[in-house]
Design an enzyme around this catalytic site. Structure first.
Site, PDB file in Angstrom:
ATOM      1  CB  CYS A  35      -0.988   0.025   1.167  1.00  0.00           C
ATOM      2  SG  CYS A  35      -0.262   0.361   2.771  1.00  0.00           S
ATOM      3  CB  CYS A  38       4.965  -0.050   1.360  1.00  0.00           C
ATOM      4  SG  CYS A  38       4.049  -1.276   2.302  1.00  0.00           S
ATOM      5  CG  ASP A 413     -14.127  20.135 -35.375  1.00  0.00           C
ATOM      6  OD1 ASP A 413     -14.595  21.222 -35.731  1.00  0.00           O
ATOM      7  OD2 ASP A 413     -13.318  19.474 -36.062  1.00  0.00           O
TER       8      ASP A 413
END
Length: 718
Positions: A35, A38, A413
């Site tokens: 995680c 760490c 566009d």
């Protein structure tokens, strides 16, 4: 960075008895992080060294970027001290991280010791022997977490290793050997499973790297030799055999084939390639042999840019991820402090025994690390961005992934987005002579023009097999048309204004011209100074995918589809009707498109703008989300937009919107699941219903579940 700084760092390293490299930024792959805490621990540990100038560790990608004067081996050694494995990232090469068999064997042996100890307690084995088995299991499973905890404390970090080590040692201290050994074993098992699962999310970059072959066949004189792609220069000619991957970007010089461009653009249908066509590194030559002249070095190819942009995207924190990281930074120390108070305060106030409250405090220590919550968002984002890249959709960060999931209106566009952007002749009307004569004169007049309308007429004449005539005295009439002399007679191709100024009778065609213009066609009149010979209608056709793509977007919750164009109102209405857009804005300059975007935003819509990434740059920037089409080979498109559809294919857009909504949904699921599990665990402490091993499962188990949930995004769209 100054030369003085570099020399100072080098001198410090020389004093230690070895030569160092000058300060440079290097990237390492780090294995074993479960995680974000760490990653923070590694950063804090390396920042204690004076030879390290700067370090950033990203849990999501498993990458560490560090400026240092050490040799790479020393950085690898320092990272190993804190319990992780680092390898220098060499760029194009990649290897699949593999869990060490030795580690897995120790984990298995530790589990057997716990099982034997537990079984022994029911089969007459002495309590001392069971405790010794539990202690052995704790040492085997807990050695690495305790070692990592030691370095984390030294670097003033409070990560999961510290909390778990404290809980296990505390359990042993009060005689709960089974609880303590189970805690570290479950923690180690959870780490192995989490690491393996998390690695699945990081494979997207390695898979992209593996698309590109490391060597190419190069034409050198009369010989063909195989060379590493890094040694090939621009202008060299490479030979690509049938079935081989194209090793570098280039232009086809000789040969014809079909090329599978799915690895780059996500298109499932192979594309025909002939001399003059561009090909991209990593795509697959299916049939004929191609001779390709290299146009880009290996580090500048389309796939290299995609890899770089995907890596950057995966490192950028989404708003939800940034918020959770801040929350975790506050939550963990607060709960850690509460755990210490829980161990000491109630027994001091005679609300129970020391052992009872010490055990509750240990449970709270385990719950103090919000690992599942912290991991819930980045794993989902990395999975989503990696999978999108594989499908030809380049999402430049978690922020844009989240935004795409909230879009309610999309502005397009017209030219090159809703339409093909390549005008084609749709009608030829002859007033004098034959159609062949008219087209031959038009071919002659337009052959020297670079205007797209002129090119459409020339291409049409060529397809019909009609040759041009001998012309001379070519002249462009700005804003009106062109002229040339054919057999001593001046001929003209242009608009109504040009022929009105020459006083050519126009009554026979005026009404017809107006009607055709109202149908969205551009009219080119062919004639002399005396009469009109005929007219040619040219129109920009809708893409084949436009109607189905817009319908899919509406089905997926997009409330408004809007067309923006500089064309006149008649042309705009015609195209808008064919495309079935909700609204259209016509006769717009680039700055007017920005105004249209802001109008939609003022009406409460979250607006995405889809364009080509060049002419539409102001509108792309003004929208909540900028999406560029046809990014393959277009550097500007990849730089300008937030999301790039690598293929020139609108059908990728509904997939992008659906995919983003799915990712957003999974992120929310993970966050709420993590919070609910943590809240339940906290609530079970005080009635005495929670055990230490249950506390571990509430964290590592929940983390594993959110990872597996996020991994669903890797398969989305396959």
């Amino acid at each position: 960075m100054s030369e003085q700084c570099c020399s100072t760092g080098e001198s410090q390293v020389k004093k230690q008895g070895y030569m160092a490299e000058p300060i440079s930024l290097k990237t390492y792959t780090v294995e074993g992080m479960d995680c974000g805490n760490c990653a923070k621990s590694i950063e804090n540990h390396l920042n204690l060294h004076s030879s390290v100038q700067h370090v950033h560790v990203n849990f999501s990608t498993g990458k560490m970027k560090i400026e240092h004067t050490n040799l790479p081996e020393e950085i690898v050694s320092e990272v190993s001290k804190i319990g992780f494995k680092a390898t220098l990232d060499t760029g194009r090469t990649s290897s699949q991280p593999v869990q060490k068999k030795n580690d897995n064997g120790l984990l298995l042996l530790s589990g057997l010791f716990i099982a034997f100890g537990f079984a022994g307690s029911y089969t007459g084995v002495s309590a001392l022997m069971s405790s010794m088995l539990y202690a052995a299991a704790m040492i085997l499973s807990g050695y690495k977490p305790v070692k990592s905890a030691y370095y984390s404390i030294r670097s003033r970090s409070l990560d999961m290793n510290v909390l778990m080590s404290a809980a296990a040692i505390g359990a042993a201290f009060i005689g709960e050997w089974l609880e303590g050994s189970t805690v570290v074993w479950l923690f180690s098992l959870g780490n192995v499973l989490q690491n393996k699962s998390t690695e699945q999310t990081r494979k997207s970059i390695r898979n992209l790297m593996d698309l590109a072959p490391p060597k190419a066949w190069v034409q050198e004189g009369s010989e063909v030799v195989k060379k590493p792609v890094e040694e090939i220069s621009i202008g060299e000619v490479i030979i690509v055999k049938p079935g081989d991957k194209i090793p570098l970007d280039g232009d086809v010089m000789q040969g014809e084939s079909t090329v599978n461009q799915a690895p780059i653009t996500g298109e499932s249908i192979p594309v025909d390639k002939r001399p003059g066509d561009s090909v991209y590194e990593g795509t697959i030559n299916e049939h004929g042999t191609l001779e390709v002249q290299v146009t880009k070095l290996v580090e500048d190819t389309t796939i290299s840019k995609i890899i770089h942009l995907v890596e950057e995207a995966q490192e950028k924190k989404a708003p939800a991820e940034a918020f959770i990281d801040k929350f975790a930074g506050i939550y963990t120390p607060i709960v850690f402090g509460l755990a210490l108070l829980l161990m000491v305060l109630p027994p001091l106030l005679a609300f129970g025994s020391w052992g009872e409250w010490f055990y509750k405090g240990l449970e709270l220590l385990v719950i103090a690390c919000p690992c599942a919550l912290v991991i819930s968002t980045p794993v989902a984002i990395v999975s989503a961005i990696g999978n999108a890249a594989k499908n030809g959709i380049l999402i430049k960060g978690g922020t844009f992934l989240e935004k795409a999931g909230t879009v309610t209106a999309i502005a397009f566009d017209k030219t090159g987005t809703l339409t093909e952007g390549k005008p084609k002749v749709s009608k030829v009307e002859v007033l004098a002579g034959t159609e062949e004569e008219l087209l031959s004169i038009a071919f002659t007049l337009e052959n020297y023009s670079t205007h797209p309308i002129a090119k459409a007429i020339v291409d049409y004449a060529r397809i019909q097999g009609i040759p041009p005539r001998d012309g001379e005295l070519y002249r462009a009439i700005v804003g009106k048309g062109v002229q040339a002399a054919i057999n001593g007679v001046n001929y003209y191709a242009g608009n109504l204004t040009l022929f009105r100024e020459m006083a050519v009778p126009l009554d026979p065609i005026t009404q017809n011209v107006v009607e055709l213009q109202n149908q969205g066609k551009t009219i080119v009149i062919i004639g002399t100074e005396q009469k009109v010979l005929g007219l040619i209608a040219v129109s920009d056709m809708l893409r084949g995918s436009t109607i189905s793509a817009l319908q899919s977007l509406k089905e997926k919750g997009i409330r408004e589809t809007v067309m923006l164009t500089g064309d006149n109102e008649g042309t705009a209405k015609k195209i808008a009707s064919e495309a079935n857009v909700s609204r259209c804005f016509s006769q717009l300059l680039p700055e007017d498109k920005v105004t249209a975007i802001k109008k939609l935003q003022s009406e409460g819509y979250k607006v995405a703008m889809v364009g080509d990434g060049i002419n539409d740059a102001p509108a792309l920037a003004a929208a909540d989300l900028g999406i560029a089409m046809g990014g393959a080979g277009t550097d500007t498109a990849m730089e300008t937009a937030d999301i790039v559809l690598m293929a020139d294919n609108l059908e990728k857009l509904p997939h992008t919107m659906r995919f983003s909504k799915n990712a957003l949904s999974i992120i929310k699921q993970n966050i709420w699941f993590s919070i609910i599990i943590k809240a339940i665990a906290l609530g079970l402490i005080f009635p005495g219903l929670l055990t230490l091993w249950m506390a571990v499962l509430s964290d590592t188990g929940a983390a594993l579940i959110v990872i597996l949930n996020a991994l669903r995004l890797l398969k989305d769209g396959d």
